[in-house]
Design a protein around this motif. Structure first.
Motif, mmCIF file in Angstrom:
data_model
loop_
_atom_site.group_PDB
_atom_site.id
_atom_site.type_symbol
_atom_site.label_atom_id
_atom_site.label_comp_id
_atom_site.label_asym_id
_atom_site.label_seq_id
_atom_site.Cartn_x
_atom_site.Cartn_y
_atom_site.Cartn_z
ATOM 1 N N LYS A 38 0.828 -1.207 0.000
ATOM 2 C CA LYS A 38 0.000 0.000 0.000
ATOM 3 C C LYS A 38 0.861 1.256 0.000
ATOM 4 C CE LYS A 38 -3.587 -2.657 0.426
ATOM 5 N NZ LYS A 38 -4.317 -3.042 -0.742
ATOM 6 N N ILE A 68 -3.320 4.901 1.076
ATOM 7 C CA ILE A 68 -3.613 4.903 2.510
ATOM 8 C C ILE A 68 -4.323 6.191 2.911
ATOM 9 C CG2 ILE A 68 -2.546 4.882 4.798
ATOM 10 C CD1 ILE A 68 -0.270 3.177 3.333
ATOM 11 N N TRP A 74 -8.072 6.105 3.096
ATOM 12 C CA TRP A 74 -8.721 5.231 4.065
ATOM 13 C C TRP A 74 -9.141 6.003 5.310
ATOM 14 C CZ3 TRP A 74 -4.537 0.835 4.579
ATOM 15 C CH2 TRP A 74 -4.383 0.198 3.343
ATOM 16 N N ALA A 131 -6.864 1.567 8.960
ATOM 17 C CA ALA A 131 -6.019 0.517 8.391
ATOM 18 C C ALA A 131 -6.213 -0.723 9.251
ATOM 19 C CB ALA A 131 -4.557 0.946 8.403
ATOM 20 N N ILE A 139 -6.816 6.381 10.329
ATOM 21 C CA ILE A 139 -6.014 7.112 9.341
ATOM 22 C C ILE A 139 -6.596 8.520 9.200
ATOM 23 C CG2 ILE A 139 -5.333 7.249 6.905
ATOM 24 C CD1 ILE A 139 -4.077 4.846 8.166
#
Length: 147
Positions: A88, A93, A96, A99, A109
């Motif tokens: 990733k 990321i 998101w 996580a 996140i």
């Protein structure tokens, strides 16, 4: 922030972290936890690796305590809270809300001002490529709420 990937890297995640020079304590923790073989394996994994400076911010004695043989399970849990399955990149990321970490717990996140944070830790060096995943340096050691 450095977001250059290095797909031509010939090193696995553990050796990539060691070669970087900012992750000596993280490497030592991986060894103590007995996770080296896994993180040298096929993967792919995404690791949010606390820098040496991040480990230095831990309360006095906490790391030494985690390194004791009787606390190996707790150390493994803590390290697995810094690992996500798959490769990733930080651009992914940042989209998101959480996580899902290898230890089973979700880490929140946040994306603000083009900076990504995982459970409050700022990604300070992103998308460090390796043969079996990607490494992101973070500025604090995240502690899972469930050990």
């Amino acid at each position: 922030m450095n977001t250059t990937t290095s797909p031509t890297s010939t090193k696995n995640l553990v050796d990539t972290a060691a070669a970087n020079g900012s992750f000596k304590t993280f490497g030592k923790a991986i060894e103590r936890a007995g996770m080296s073989d896994t993180l040298r394996g096929a993967g792919p994994f995404t690791i949010f690796a606390p820098t040496d400076a991040a480990f230095d911010k831990m309360p006095a004695g906490q790391l030494e305590n985690l390194f004791k043989p009787e606390n190996k399970e707790e150390l493994v849990s803590l390290l697995n809270y810094h690992v996500v399955s798959g490769r990733k990149l930080v651009a992914d990321i940042g989209k998101w809300e959480v996580a899902k970490t290898v230890n089973g717990q979700s880490a929140p996140i946040k994306l603000a001002d083009d900076k990504v944070r995982i459970d409050g830790a700022l990604v300070t060096s992103a998308d460090i490529g390796s043969t079996n995943g990607v490494l992101h340096g973070i500025d604090k050691v995240n502690i899972p709420t469930k050990q």
